[in-house]
Design a protein around this motif. Structure first.
Motif, PDB file in Angstrom:
ATOM      1  N   GLU A 170     -15.056  -6.238  -3.326  1.00  0.00           N
ATOM      2  CA  GLU A 170     -14.705  -5.947  -4.724  1.00  0.00           C
ATOM      3  C   GLU A 170     -13.642  -4.853  -4.783  1.00  0.00           C
ATOM      4  O   GLU A 170     -12.704  -4.928  -5.583  1.00  0.00           O
ATOM      5  N   TRP A 171     -13.793  -3.822  -3.948  1.00  0.00           N
ATOM      6  CA  TRP A 171     -12.828  -2.728  -3.913  1.00  0.00           C
ATOM      7  C   TRP A 171     -11.440  -3.244  -3.507  1.00  0.00           C
ATOM      8  O   TRP A 171     -10.433  -2.907  -4.134  1.00  0.00           O
ATOM      9  N   ASN A 172     -11.413  -4.063  -2.463  1.00  0.00           N
ATOM     10  CA  ASN A 172     -10.131  -4.614  -2.007  1.00  0.00           C
ATOM     11  C   ASN A 172      -9.486  -5.465  -3.087  1.00  0.00           C
ATOM     12  O   ASN A 172      -8.273  -5.388  -3.292  1.00  0.00           O
ATOM     13  N   LEU A 173     -10.274  -6.279  -3.790  1.00  0.00           N
ATOM     14  CA  LEU A 173      -9.740  -7.107  -4.866  1.00  0.00           C
ATOM     15  C   LEU A 173      -9.184  -6.245  -6.000  1.00  0.00           C
ATOM     16  O   LEU A 173      -8.091  -6.495  -6.499  1.00  0.00           O
ATOM     17  N   GLN A 174      -9.911  -5.201  -6.379  1.00  0.00           N
ATOM     18  CA  GLN A 174      -9.432  -4.286  -7.427  1.00  0.00           C
ATOM     19  C   GLN A 174      -8.138  -3.600  -6.990  1.00  0.00           C
ATOM     20  O   GLN A 174      -7.225  -3.429  -7.792  1.00  0.00           O
ATOM     21  N   SER A 175      -8.058  -3.204  -5.729  1.00  0.00           N
ATOM     22  CA  SER A 175      -6.860  -2.534  -5.215  1.00  0.00           C
ATOM     23  C   SER A 175      -5.647  -3.461  -5.270  1.00  0.00           C
ATOM     24  O   SER A 175      -4.551  -3.026  -5.638  1.00  0.00           O
ATOM     25  N   VAL A 176      -5.840  -4.724  -4.930  1.00  0.00           N
ATOM     26  CA  VAL A 176      -4.741  -5.713  -4.984  1.00  0.00           C
ATOM     27  C   VAL A 176      -4.307  -5.927  -6.431  1.00  0.00           C
ATOM     28  O   VAL A 176      -3.114  -5.961  -6.728  1.00  0.00           O
ATOM     29  N   GLU A 177      -5.280  -6.037  -7.343  1.00  0.00           N
ATOM     30  CA  GLU A 177      -4.954  -6.244  -8.751  1.00  0.00           C
ATOM     31  C   GLU A 177      -4.205  -5.066  -9.344  1.00  0.00           C
ATOM     32  O   GLU A 177      -3.273  -5.238 -10.118  1.00  0.00           O
ATOM     33  N   GLN A 178      -4.599  -3.840  -8.961  1.00  0.00           N
ATOM     34  CA  GLN A 178      -3.912  -2.648  -9.468  1.00  0.00           C
ATOM     35  C   GLN A 178      -2.503  -2.539  -8.913  1.00  0.00           C
ATOM     36  O   GLN A 178      -1.593  -2.064  -9.586  1.00  0.00           O
ATOM     37  N   ALA A 179      -2.307  -2.965  -7.670  1.00  0.00           N
ATOM     38  CA  ALA A 179      -0.970  -2.887  -7.038  1.00  0.00           C
ATOM     39  C   ALA A 179      -0.032  -3.952  -7.594  1.00  0.00           C
ATOM     40  O   ALA A 179       1.184  -3.740  -7.603  1.00  0.00           O
ATOM     41  N   GLY A 180      -0.601  -5.064  -8.031  1.00  0.00           N
ATOM     42  CA  GLY A 180       0.227  -6.188  -8.482  1.00  0.00           C
ATOM     43  C   GLY A 180       0.639  -6.042  -9.868  1.00  0.00           C
ATOM     44  O   GLY A 180       1.641  -6.197 -10.412  1.00  0.00           O
TER      45      GLY A 180
END
Length: 180
Positions: A170-180
């Protein structure tokens, strides 16, 4: 642990120089009312806690310092249990309501997943302190509901311990979404 900086904070290992400021936080009954440190009520109790926990748990306990004033305003810590980092924190009363917990918390979750290799990070709070739950939501954690029930030693009141959690995926997915 390396030093972590956010927009307004420096997150760093606890040092001997933090003794007085950390003591004033831990001995403030309003701050620790629902925490594991509520029974630390005297300077001698704090001295032992500081030496045996805050200075020894290197890598798991962190001071939160105001970037401008360089004053210690609180702490974050992890209590590791079987791949889970149980996160707890406290701030001095003067730092309440400024969004520091969520700001430091996001950096601490990144540290917990990236460097301490936790599979999941949890945080718990007493239902009588719903502001902590809102902070955990801001940090992207999801509600686990009641994880434990305790009876207050002060007044016999039933206290529901609420939990929030976030796993590495979940953390990795949130990090990708915030970066994109």
């Amino acid at each position: 642990m390396r030093q972590i900086t956010t927009d307004r904070l420096i997150i760093r290992p606890i040092s001997q120089g933090d003794y007085d400021e950390l003591e004033s936080i831990i001995l403030d009954p309003k701050i620790v009312k629902y925490m594991r440190y509520r029974d630390v009520k005297t300077p001698s109790n704090f001295k032992k806690l500081f030496k045996d926990h805050f200075l020894k748990e290197f890598g798991y306990t962190f001071g939160i310092e105001d970037k401008v004033t360089h004053q210690l305003i609180g702490f974050y810590e992890f209590h590791p249990e079987n791949g889970v980092g149980i996160l707890s924190y406290a701030l001095s009363q003067s730092a309440w309501g400024h969004g520091y917990v969520a700001e430091a918390g996001s950096a601490m979750m990144d540290y917990g997943f990236s460097f301490l290799n936790f599979d999941t990070i949890e945080a718990h709070f007493a239902h009588l302190n719903p502001r902590s739950g809102r902070v955990m939501e801001k940090m992207g954690m999801h509600d686990l509901g009641v994880v434990e029930t305790r009876i207050s030693p002060d007044n016999g009141e039933e206290i529901f311990i609420m939990g929030y959690a976030l796993d590495r995926d979940e953390w990795n997915l949130q990090s990708v979404e915030q970066a994109g």
